[in-house]
Motif scaffolding. Structure first.
Motif: not given
Length: 668
Positions: A232, A234, A338, A432, A438, A443, A445, A447-448
């Motif tokens: 996960i 960004r 997180s 998320v 999720f 998943l 890379t 995903f977002i």
């Protein structure tokens, strides 16, 4: 060689993290701080603190001579570098060795070998580690880049040899993109690292980013502590990590672990380190790089293994032998981390700075249901989030006996985390945690980018969530109304009474409700006849409380805004208005206030410093043309024109510090 005093050559949450373990081990600690960190938490926690320079890190935290002087002043006999800053700087490790100070980290040779991506891939291949097909030699120009990319086969990844944090990295799907990406990567690498060497490798489709934690002592004992799923991401920056991976089987885990250990032994590694792999949809894995330091996401490994990695690093640096073997390492349960960032998810995650007017993390420790919450942080309420450093505020971690329990624990903890005064990504993290893909563990890379293709605009509540939030609003309003009757007393000979019938509007959708008391709970009846029972210990003035809706707990943030309520839960951020039926009828007749027209203005998207203005008054600009550059939190952001227009006014100049939504320029 027992260590008696550790200087932490870092700041923020990782400095606090090291201090906690050192304190547990009875070792004294020294903090270093810049002008911006004079009142920081790590300074308050340490036994001693030394000022090392101005706020910019290149004048304080990464100036080796400043750190050495702090060591001499305090008599520290060891240094823990944390992560970032000087943690993988071979020259720093050599300087400490020359000074006779123990470096709590790997040997200089390992840092040098693994710090160069080209060299590290060659060493990995020699050690029998699976590597991504690619060209590891230096590439002279764009023409050679295109030739190499074509021979490897598109898509390819163009990367800076000395890169990190996503800088100097481009994906190319054809010759033109390879040519453009080569030059962009080269320029970015030179500006970021002072090293413009570039290499090219195959881009793995359906990729997962999975890393292996390794640990070794100075006596040749090296082992792996399982894996972490870090897919996960960004902008190539990790956002959520977990251990173990929901994708690996035991056979793949063992193969990856054994190869990671082989690489560590090949470079004579000791201390904690991480070997990163890219894994495709068929569980084929390929070496990416080795990080010769403690990783940001190390807490999830600690939670599933029960091993304190900082303690192990200190013991290894002291010359001790590892007290356990590979067969002793067991993965127990599931852990998730997180990363709480000071960035505004509603503004494309642009950095946010300011004062933490409210900072209340969820309760840490083991809960009644056996789950665990941990929060690694370096800030306190009232502290300042500075533009000079990384925007990470805290690392919230959860542990449960299985992945479902860990996810549910994290979701509740995020709902219970109160942060005010800055933009932050708590709503996004909550979204998320409640995302079906999720929760299923599907998943990559991407995903977002795939789940939020148009950016993050908050979570739209479904019908069930709207009903729950309407019940919360009705209960809160009832408490506020009853409090008002106690304050205002009577009107003439009549005592004010709180009615049972109300209309709750979440946004623009009203629903009629009737509220009745049932012991310590309330029964909310909706206009379609459905009912829910709700109870809470919320009192007027509280900004957060747990509401039990049909006995299901909801951690809701409650803020009174004029005559309305702002409710936040599970990534949902909604304004609720609770009115008497007649008032609700009249409210529907009121005109809607339109927002001001800013379409002819370039507004500052974040607090920051204007470092360049590329146009002047009277210039005609085209769509996509660069207009200005603003710098915040070590990131430069180029602001571009949305359409063809003429610059009418530029009221700011280079060097100006701007707040969010200040006008940078106006157009005709």
């Amino acid at each position: 060689m027992a260590i008696t005093k550790i200087l932490i050559a870092n700041r923020g949450e990782i400095a606090c993290r090291v201090i906690k373990t050192a304190r547990k081990m009875g070792i004294a600690t020294v903090a270093v701080f810049s002008d911006a960190d004079r009142d920081a938490l790590h300074v308050q926690m340490a036994d001693e603190a030394v000022h090392i320079g101005p706020a910019p890190s290149n004048q304080s935290y990464i100036v080796i001579d400043n750190i050495l002087e702090a060591i001499r002043q305090t008599g520290a006999d060891a240094v823990h570098p944390g992560y970032g800053f000087l943690s993988e700087n071979a020259a720093f490790a050599q300087a400490l060795e020359k000074e006779g100070v123990t470096f709590i980290g790997p040997p200089v040779g390992a840092i040098q070998a693994m710090g160069d991506k080209i060299t590290s891939k060659k060493l990995a291949a020699e050690a029998g580690v699976s590597t991504v097909p690619g060209h590891m030699g230096l590439i002279e120009d764009a023409d050679e880049a295109v030739t190499i990319a074509s021979s490897i086969g598109y898509p390819v990844m163009i990367k800076a040899s000395a890169g990190g944090g996503g800088k100097g990295m481009r994906i190319a799907w054809n010759d033109q993109e390879a040519r453009e990406g080569f030059q962009s990567s080269k320029n970015e690498a030179k500006n970021s690292f002072g090293d413009d060497r570039i290499f090219i490798e195959k881009f793995v489709t359906q990729p997962r980013h999975i890393e292996i934690q390794v640990l070794g002592d100075r006596h040749g004992n090296t082992l792996y502590l399982g894996e972490r799923e870090c897919s996960i991401q960004r902008r190539n920056q990790k956002v959520i990590e977990e251990a173990p991976s929901p994708f690996l089987d035991e056979t793949t885990r063992r193969a990856m672990g054994e190869q990671a250990v082989a690489l560590a032994k090949a470079v004579g590694y000791h201390s904690a380190g991480t070997v990163e792999f890219i894994v495709d949809g068929d569980r084929n894995f390929y070496f990416l790089e080795m990080n010769t330091r403690l990783q940001v996401e190390h807490p999830v490994t600690e939670l599933v293994t029960g091993i304190d990695l900082v303690e192990q690093m200190i013991n290894v640096a002291s010359g001790e032998t590892l007290s356990f073997r590979q067969d002793d390492v067991k993965l127990d349960g599931w852990a998730i981390e997180s990363r709480l960032y000071a960035e505004d998810p509603y503004r494309n995650f642009l950095p946010s700075i300011g004062r933490l007017t409210r900072y209340r993390p969820p309760a840490e420790g083991r809960h009644a249901d056996g789950t665990v919450v941990r929060n690694d942080t370096g800030v306190t309420e009232g502290g300042e989030i500075s533009m000079y450093y990384d925007p990470m505020v805290a690392k919230l971690c959860s542990w449960g006996p299985d992945r479902t329990a860990a996810v549910e624990t994290m979701a509740r903890a995020l709902d219970d985390f109160e942060v005010e005064g800055i933009g932050h990504n708590l709503p996004f993290l909550s979204a998320v945690m409640r995302n079906d893909r999720f929760r299923e563990g599907r998943l990559t890379t991407a995903f977002i980018a795939e789940e939020f293709p148009d950016g993050f605009h908050g979570v739209a509540p479904d019908a069930a969530s709207r009903r729950k939030l309407a019940a919360v609003a009705a209960l809160v309003n009832d408490r506020l109304q009853r409090r008002a009757t106690k304050i205002s007393g009577t009107i003439g000979n009549h005592r004010r009474r709180v009615g049972a019938d109300w209309v709750v509007a979440l946004g623009s959708e009203p629903v009629a409700v009737t509220l009745a008391q049932e012991g310590d709970a309330s029964r909310i009846t909706f206009d379609d006849g459905a009912t829910v029972a709700i109870r809470s210990d919320w009192l007027p003035g509280q900004t957060h409380a747990t509401f039990f809706v049909d006995e299901a707990p909801m951690g809701v943030k409650v803020n009174k805004i004029g005559y309305a309520l702002r409710l936040r839960w599970g990534g949902v951020d909604v304004i609720a208005r609770v009115r008497e039926p007649r008032v609700a009828e009249l409210a529907r007749l009121m005109p809607v206030k339109l927002p001001p027209d800013t379409s002819r203005m370039l507004l500052c998207p974040m607090p920051g410093l204007i470092t360049a203005i590329a146009v002047a008054e009277g210039d005609t600009v085209e769509a996509g043309q660069a207009l200005a550059t603003i710098e915040a939190m070590k990131m430069e952001n180029i602001l571009r024109a949305e359409k063809k227009s003429v610059v009418k006014r530029v009221p700011v100049s280079v060097g100006a510090s701007l707040a969010v939504d200040e006008i940078i320029m106006e157009f005709e």
